[in-house]
Design an enzyme around this catalytic site. Structure first.
Site, PDB file in Angstrom:
ATOM      1  N   GLY A  24       0.904  -1.234   0.067  1.00 34.44           N
ATOM      2  CA  GLY A  24      -0.006   0.029  -0.040  1.00 34.44           C
ATOM      3  C   GLY A  24       0.945   1.397   0.140  1.00 34.44           C
ATOM      4  N   ASP A  74       9.770  -5.822  12.906  1.00 37.21           N
ATOM      5  CA  ASP A  74       8.225  -5.649  13.641  1.00 37.21           C
ATOM      6  C   ASP A  74       8.202  -4.196  14.336  1.00 37.21           C
ATOM      7  OD1 ASP A  74       6.140  -5.671  14.995  1.00 37.21           O
ATOM      8  OD2 ASP A  74       6.426  -7.677  15.991  1.00 37.21           O
ATOM      9  N   TYR A  97      -8.316   2.708  16.920  1.00 34.47           N
ATOM     10  CA  TYR A  97      -7.697   3.195  15.851  1.00 34.47           C
ATOM     11  C   TYR A  97      -7.438   4.807  15.856  1.00 34.47           C
ATOM     12  CZ  TYR A  97      -6.069   3.900  11.101  1.00 34.47           C
ATOM     13  OH  TYR A  97      -5.356   4.264   9.905  1.00 34.47           O
ATOM     14  N   LYS A 119      -4.137   7.114  16.346  1.00 38.81           N
ATOM     15  CA  LYS A 119      -3.843   8.124  15.312  1.00 38.81           C
ATOM     16  C   LYS A 119      -3.741   9.426  16.065  1.00 38.81           C
ATOM     17  CE  LYS A 119      -2.980   5.475  11.727  1.00 38.81           C
ATOM     18  NZ  LYS A 119      -1.884   5.167  10.987  1.00 38.81           N
ATOM     19  N   ILE A 129      -8.020   6.022   1.033  1.00 36.27           N
ATOM     20  CA  ILE A 129      -6.909   5.652   0.093  1.00 36.27           C
ATOM     21  C   ILE A 129      -7.083   4.246  -0.357  1.00 36.27           C
ATOM     22  CG2 ILE A 129      -4.718   5.901  -0.331  1.00 36.27           C
ATOM     23  CD1 ILE A 129      -5.626   8.446   0.640  1.00 36.27           C
TER      24      ILE A 129
HETATM   25  P1  NAD Z   1      -1.343  -1.941   4.079  1.00 36.42           P
HETATM   26  O1  NAD Z   1      -2.133  -3.052   4.729  1.00 36.42           O
HETATM   27  O2  NAD Z   1      -1.475  -1.972   2.565  1.00 36.42           O
HETATM   28  O3  NAD Z   1       0.153  -1.774   4.543  1.00 36.42           O
HETATM   29  C1  NAD Z   1       0.592  -2.077   5.888  1.00 36.42           C
HETATM   30  C2  NAD Z   1       1.831  -2.541   5.726  1.00 36.42           C
HETATM   31  O4  NAD Z   1       2.147  -2.704   7.429  1.00 36.42           O
HETATM   32  C3  NAD Z   1       1.517  -4.085   5.347  1.00 36.42           C
HETATM   33  O5  NAD Z   1       2.697  -4.540   4.654  1.00 36.42           O
HETATM   34  C4  NAD Z   1       2.057  -4.904   6.698  1.00 36.42           C
HETATM   35  O6  NAD Z   1       2.902  -5.949   6.697  1.00 36.42           O
HETATM   36  C5  NAD Z   1       2.936  -3.774   7.534  1.00 36.42           C
HETATM   37  N1  NAD Z   1       2.790  -4.043   9.036  1.00 36.42           N
HETATM   38  C6  NAD Z   1       2.071  -4.487   9.847  1.00 36.42           C
HETATM   39  N2  NAD Z   1       2.376  -4.419  11.107  1.00 36.42           N
HETATM   40  C7  NAD Z   1       3.680  -4.256  11.031  1.00 36.42           C
HETATM   41  C8  NAD Z   1       4.682  -4.371  12.019  1.00 36.42           C
HETATM   42  N3  NAD Z   1       4.257  -4.560  13.290  1.00 36.42           N
HETATM   43  N4  NAD Z   1       5.701  -3.875  11.838  1.00 36.42           N
HETATM   44  C9  NAD Z   1       6.187  -3.601  10.346  1.00 36.42           C
HETATM   45  N5  NAD Z   1       5.308  -3.554   9.342  1.00 36.42           N
HETATM   46  C10 NAD Z   1       3.860  -3.923   9.716  1.00 36.42           C
HETATM   47  O7  NAD Z   1      -2.119  -0.753   4.627  1.00 36.42           O
HETATM   48  P2  NAD Z   1      -2.053   1.013   4.073  1.00 36.42           P
HETATM   49  O8  NAD Z   1      -3.557   1.182   3.458  1.00 36.42           O
HETATM   50  O9  NAD Z   1      -1.116   1.128   3.142  1.00 36.42           O
HETATM   51  O10 NAD Z   1      -1.839   1.647   5.251  1.00 36.42           O
HETATM   52  C11 NAD Z   1      -0.388   2.307   5.667  1.00 36.42           C
HETATM   53  C12 NAD Z   1      -0.601   3.370   6.889  1.00 36.42           C
HETATM   54  O11 NAD Z   1      -1.511   4.359   6.508  1.00 36.42           O
HETATM   55  C13 NAD Z   1      -0.967   2.852   7.800  1.00 36.42           C
HETATM   56  O12 NAD Z   1      -0.377   3.459   9.157  1.00 36.42           O
HETATM   57  C14 NAD Z   1      -2.586   3.090   7.814  1.00 36.42           C
HETATM   58  O13 NAD Z   1      -3.223   3.405   9.366  1.00 36.42           O
HETATM   59  C15 NAD Z   1      -2.452   4.539   7.230  1.00 36.42           C
HETATM   60  N6  NAD Z   1      -3.639   5.067   6.732  1.00 36.42           N
HETATM   61  C16 NAD Z   1      -4.191   4.305   5.459  1.00 36.42           C
HETATM   62  C17 NAD Z   1      -5.574   4.757   5.099  1.00 36.42           C
HETATM   63  C18 NAD Z   1      -6.207   4.148   3.999  1.00 36.42           C
HETATM   64  O14 NAD Z   1      -7.482   4.346   3.692  1.00 36.42           O
HETATM   65  N7  NAD Z   1      -5.662   3.205   3.249  1.00 36.42           N
HETATM   66  C19 NAD Z   1      -5.915   6.220   5.612  1.00 36.42           C
HETATM   67  C20 NAD Z   1      -5.364   6.631   6.597  1.00 36.42           C
HETATM   68  C21 NAD Z   1      -4.258   6.169   7.115  1.00 36.42           C
END
Ligand code: NAD
Length: 281
Positions: free
Chosen positions: A20, A68, A188, A192, A221
């Site tokens: 992502g 991690d 959550y 945040k 997103i």
């Molecule tokens: P995603 O699930 O596609 O990617 C998250 C990644 O984090 C994964 O590759 C996962 O393996 C990794 N991860 C999880 N736990 C972990 C750990 N303990 N140590 C290391 N890596 C770890 O999610 P995303 O949508 O790309 O989200 C990325 C960030 O953006 C997150 O912090 C999420 O909260 C934030 N976010 C996402 C959105 C959205 O709509 N997608 C909106 C606001 C904020």
């Protein structure tokens, strides 16, 4: 946003780089000339991102690492392995790891909250601004890491200060949900909001070392996590977004790259919303 080579000679570390937003950030920073450390709890995903990075003709500029962010030992090992390989700490760090686990406040047991906070504040994959129980997204899941962000920011900052590096930029991916709340995401949203407070305080404390700390607050997103949201819910969310569509991970990455670069040299302690106008004002 056009690439400009703004990060040539810079070493960047991206947590959650296996998917992502984190993956898009890795690609964007590499396209700007940075050497990129792709860190993710899922090693296979980190390696997949690594293979997709531009600007590594000899296959030596970038590296992937299993890490991690919820584990101090793992984060410390990550920094040690980076410095062993590059002989310097990362001067750019983007914290994109995050996870969620949704439930309504009234339905949330102590153990559920504790578990979510423990996970959210320590680990992480995903979505948010994403409707949850109330809006009929069947699922649950996602929240980010406050503890994880703390461990990573502290480790990177300590390494930068110890090395005498003249500057650093730490970017943490928060969420618009931390500002406005979201049904079914009490844990959550709290994590945040915490990430923002953590970042602002770090910005104040670390500015004298030339280290800037900022947040990016995405809205809704398209990522592997939000791919699971039903069409009905997506339609509902889109109707709330002034720009009329979900954001792309690359659009969040563009803002992270700006904050990482010297173009943002006078920006610290800021939270930049990347929401298409969702919940503005
Ligand atoms: P995603 O699930 O596609 O990617 C998250 C990644 O984090 C994964 O590759 C996962 O393996 C990794 N991860 C999880 N736990 C972990 C750990 N303990 N140590 C290391 N890596 C770890 O999610 P995303 O949508 O790309 O989200 C990325 C960030 O953006 C997150 O912090 C999420 O909260 C934030 N976010 C996402 C959105 C959205 O709509 N997608 C909106 C606001 C904020």
């Amino acid at each position: 946003m056009a690439t400009t080579g703004r990060l040539v000679s810079r070493l960047a570390m991206v947590t959650g780089g296996g998917s992502g937003i984190g993956r898009a950030v890795c690609r964007r920073l590499a396209s700007e000339g940075a050497s990129v450390v792709v860190a993710d709890v899922c090693e296979a995903s980190a390696n997949e991102t690594l293979r997709s990075l531009p600007g590594d003709l000899r296959g030596q500029a970038h590296m992937a690492a299993a890490a991690d962010v919820a584990s101090k030992e793992s984060v410390d090992n990550l920094l040690t392995s980076i410095q062993a390989r590059y002989f310097q700490p990362p001067s750019v760090c983007v914290n994109a790891a995050g996870v969620t686990q949704d439930n309504f406040l009234l339905d949330m047991e102590d153990d559920d909250f504790d578990r979510v906070v423990r996970v959210n504040l320590k680990v992480g994959p995903p979505p948010d601004a994403v409707p949850s129980p109330a809006s009929d997204s069947s699922s649950s899941s996602s929240s980010s890491s406050l503890q994880g962000s703390f461990l990573v920011i502290r480790a990177v900052a300590r390494a930068l200060v110890a090395s005498g590096a003249p500057k650093g930029s730490i970017v943490t991916v928060g969420s618009i949900v931390g500002k406005v709340g979201n049904m079914g995401q009490v844990n959550y949203a709290a994590s945040k909001a915490g990430v923002e407070g953590l970042t602002r305080t770090a910005a104040k404390e670390l500015s004298r070392f030339g280290i800037r700390c900022n947040c990016v607050l995405p809205g809704f997103i398209s990522t592997p996590m939000t791919d699971k949201v039903t069409e009905k819910v997506i339609g509902k969310m889109k109707s709330l977004i002034p720009l009329g569509r979900m954001g792309e991970a690359t659009e969040v990455a563009d803002v992270c790259a700006f904050l990482a670069s010297d173009d943002a040299r006078y920006v610290t302690g800021a939270s930049l919303e990347v929401t298409g106008g969702l919940f503005m004002g």
